[in-house]
Design a protein around this motif. Structure first.
Motif, short mmCIF file in Angstrom:
data_model
loop_
_atom_site.label_atom_id
_atom_site.label_comp_id
_atom_site.label_asym_id
_atom_site.label_seq_id
_atom_site.Cartn_x
_atom_site.Cartn_y
_atom_site.Cartn_z
N TRP A 22 0.86 -1.19 0.00
CA TRP A 22 0.00 0.00 0.00
C TRP A 22 0.89 1.24 0.00
CZ3 TRP A 22 -3.48 -2.79 -1.50
CH2 TRP A 22 -4.40 -3.53 -0.78
N HIS A 49 -3.55 -0.52 -3.39
CA HIS A 49 -4.93 -0.05 -3.33
C HIS A 49 -5.09 1.27 -4.08
CE1 HIS A 49 -4.82 2.72 0.51
NE2 HIS A 49 -3.77 2.89 -0.23
N SER A 51 -7.65 3.89 -3.52
CA SER A 51 -8.71 4.29 -2.61
C SER A 51 -9.63 5.31 -3.27
CB SER A 51 -8.09 4.88 -1.33
OG SER A 51 -9.07 5.55 -0.57
N TYR A 83 -12.88 1.73 -0.12
CA TYR A 83 -13.03 2.90 0.74
C TYR A 83 -13.94 3.97 0.12
CZ TYR A 83 -9.26 1.08 3.68
OH TYR A 83 -8.49 0.31 4.50
N SER A 94 -15.35 5.87 5.65
CA SER A 94 -14.91 5.20 4.42
C SER A 94 -15.31 3.74 4.39
CB SER A 94 -13.39 5.33 4.26
OG SER A 94 -12.73 4.70 5.35
N ASP A 133 -13.12 -2.18 6.99
CA ASP A 133 -13.17 -2.06 5.54
C ASP A 133 -14.61 -1.94 5.02
OD1 ASP A 133 -10.35 -2.69 4.08
OD2 ASP A 133 -10.45 -3.72 6.01
#
Length: 483
Positions: A22, A49, A51, A83, A94, A133
């Motif tokens: 990440w 990720h 996001s 998210y 998120s 998550d």
């Protein structure tokens, strides 16, 4: 051969693997440093990720406009899109479902339009059974999740891309079957699996082994979409106890399970000043899952992969086979793969002793010394690949010892100045761990502690003369009696 067996065979032949990393917005320099190192390790894939929340934040689009092309042009990239932007979330967080479920598919469509030439697969959400998550308290029957992800997956397939369903952690077969009955499995090309055996206590209680879980997973998927692949999108092992050889072993194990892809979490440790989802230092295990440390020092896993790939990793892991006959009284040499340690071990073995070589193999190349000892002395060499900083990992090696030679150390003065804490942990705490292991064994084994040539200083006043193929002290008393 059935489909699962055929896939496993093909997977083992190609021996490909990936890493998870990440990157936080603005980490341009860290990404530039990590990417070539990941490629040098032999990795074929990288999962990161993308996001949705960060993308819509100030500067977010510019960040991903740089990151996705930078990585995707170098390696097979799997972006995980998750998210919810808080302003679009039903909970204001998120982890909440978006107010308009179709807005997630719209964002996926935008991502495919903007970055599609850099990707072939796209992962839809991450760990939907993790409250951090996906807040399933607002979606207890996962109807919202299925509508949101199913719609996005269907549209991605219409555009020619391959959607991957995010994996729950821990694995939940009932949740996966629900995804099948709701039609989600029918519109994805791969299903993610997350598993961290040996690291998380919450997972250990339900962990039944790779074969059991992936076999159960395959059975469920085949009922709804037999063409869908199984990807291990996250697995890893935390070296918070400094047991780097165990991380290497777990990597090899994960690489050989019947899955179509394996992504190791992660490439780099989380920096100590960065909070994880649960909070800053909520659990120290979160901060030691990388193949390299937070300041980019290779652990054993990264070093061996870089030196020679999976084959090199397997060669070194295979060195550890500490099988000792019942009633034997071996001699333990810590740091026994180093120059002094392996020569001492060779002498002891030549005298007919059984010798346990306890070494972390932290220094590049010392495994060759261990291989040399095994070639010369066979089954009387008993390697224990462990770090003296890991009391639980080394204690058993001293249980039957009749004597201990302690040579394991961090030897470089320069390193001790750069990283005094690590130096102290290895040399002071490591020595205490050795002594405590001997004390707990109750055999009263003598411990011979090897000091360092640094205690003698520069010896500027010591005269040397050249005699044959070496230099010796010119003072005959010093030459015969030592310093």
């Amino acid at each position: 051969m059935n489909k699962a067996g055929s896939r496993a065979s093909d997977h083992q032949e190609t021996r490909q693997f990936g890493f998870v990393e990440w990157f936080r917005p603005g980490e341009y320099e860290r990404a530039e440093v990590a990417l070539p190192d990941i490629l040098e390790s032999g990795a074929s894939y990288l999962r990161t990720h993308l996001s949705w929340a960060e993308y819509l934040a100030p500067g977010g689009q510019q960040w991903f406009d740089w990151l996705i092309p930078r990585i995707g042009s170098e390696i097979d990239l799997l972006p995980c899109i998750h998210y919810t932007p808080p302003s679009l979330s039903r909970t204001g967080r998120s982890s909440g479902p978006p107010i308009d479920l179709k807005s997630y598919a719209d964002f996926v469509d935008h991502v495919l339009t903007r970055y599609g030439r850099y990707i072939s697969h796209i992962e839809l959400w991450n760990e939907p059974n993790n409250l951090l998550d996906w807040d399933w308290r607002h979606d207890s029957d996962f109807l919202l999740f299925c509508e949101m992800v199913g719609g996005a997956a269907y549209w991605a397939k219409q555009r020619g891309y391959k959607p991957v369903l995010g994996g729950p952690c821990p694995f939940d077969p009932y949740w996966l079957n629900l995804m099948g009955t709701r039609g989600v499995l029918g519109v994805v090309d791969a299903v993610g699996f997350h598993g961290f055996p040996g690291t998380w206590d919450s997972e250990e209680a339900s962990w039944g082994g790779w074969d059991m879980h992936l076999g159960e997973m395959r059975g469920i998927i085949d009922r709804y979409n037999a063409d869908a692949e199984i990807w291990i999108t996250e697995t890893g092992y935390s070296t918070w106890r400094n047991d780097e050889i165990e991380q290497a072993r777990r990597f090899i194990k994960a690489l050989n399970v019947p899955a179509d892809r394996m992504y190791w979490y992660s490439w780099c440790d989380v920096p100590p000043d960065v909070p994880v989802q649960e909070g800053l230092w909520f659990d120290p295990r979160h901060y030691h899952l990388g193949a390299v440390s937070h300041d980019n020092k290779p652990k054993l896993l990264a070093r061996l992969l870089t030196e020679g790939g999976v084959k090199r990793l397997e060669e070194v892991a295979a060195l550890a086979a500490p099988n000792i006959a019942s009633g034997a009284a071996p001699i333990v040499v810590t740091g026994g793969s180093g120059f002094v340690g392996c020569n001492l071990a060779d002498s002891l073995l030549s005298d007919g002793e059984d010798v346990i070589i306890l070494d972390s193999l932290a220094r590049s190349g010392v495994d060759q010394n261990l291989s040399w000892l095994k070639e010369r002395h066979g089954g009387r060499v008993h390697p224990v690949l462990a770090d003296v900083r890991d009391l639980l990992g080394i204690e058993a090696a001293f249980r039957d010892a009749k004597a201990v030679f302690h040579y394991a150390a961090q030897t470089a003065v320069t390193t001790s100045l750069v990283d005094p804490l690590e130096d102290f942990e290895t040399n002071a705490r490591g020595t205490l761990n050795v002594l405590e292991s001997v004390r707990r064994a109750g055999k009263r084994a003598p411990v011979i502690f090897a000091s360092t040539n640094k205690v003698y200083g520069a010896l500027d006043d010591l005269g040397l003369v050249e005699l044959g193929d070496r230099y010796l002290p010119e003072d005959e008393t010093v030459r015969t009696q030592g310093i």
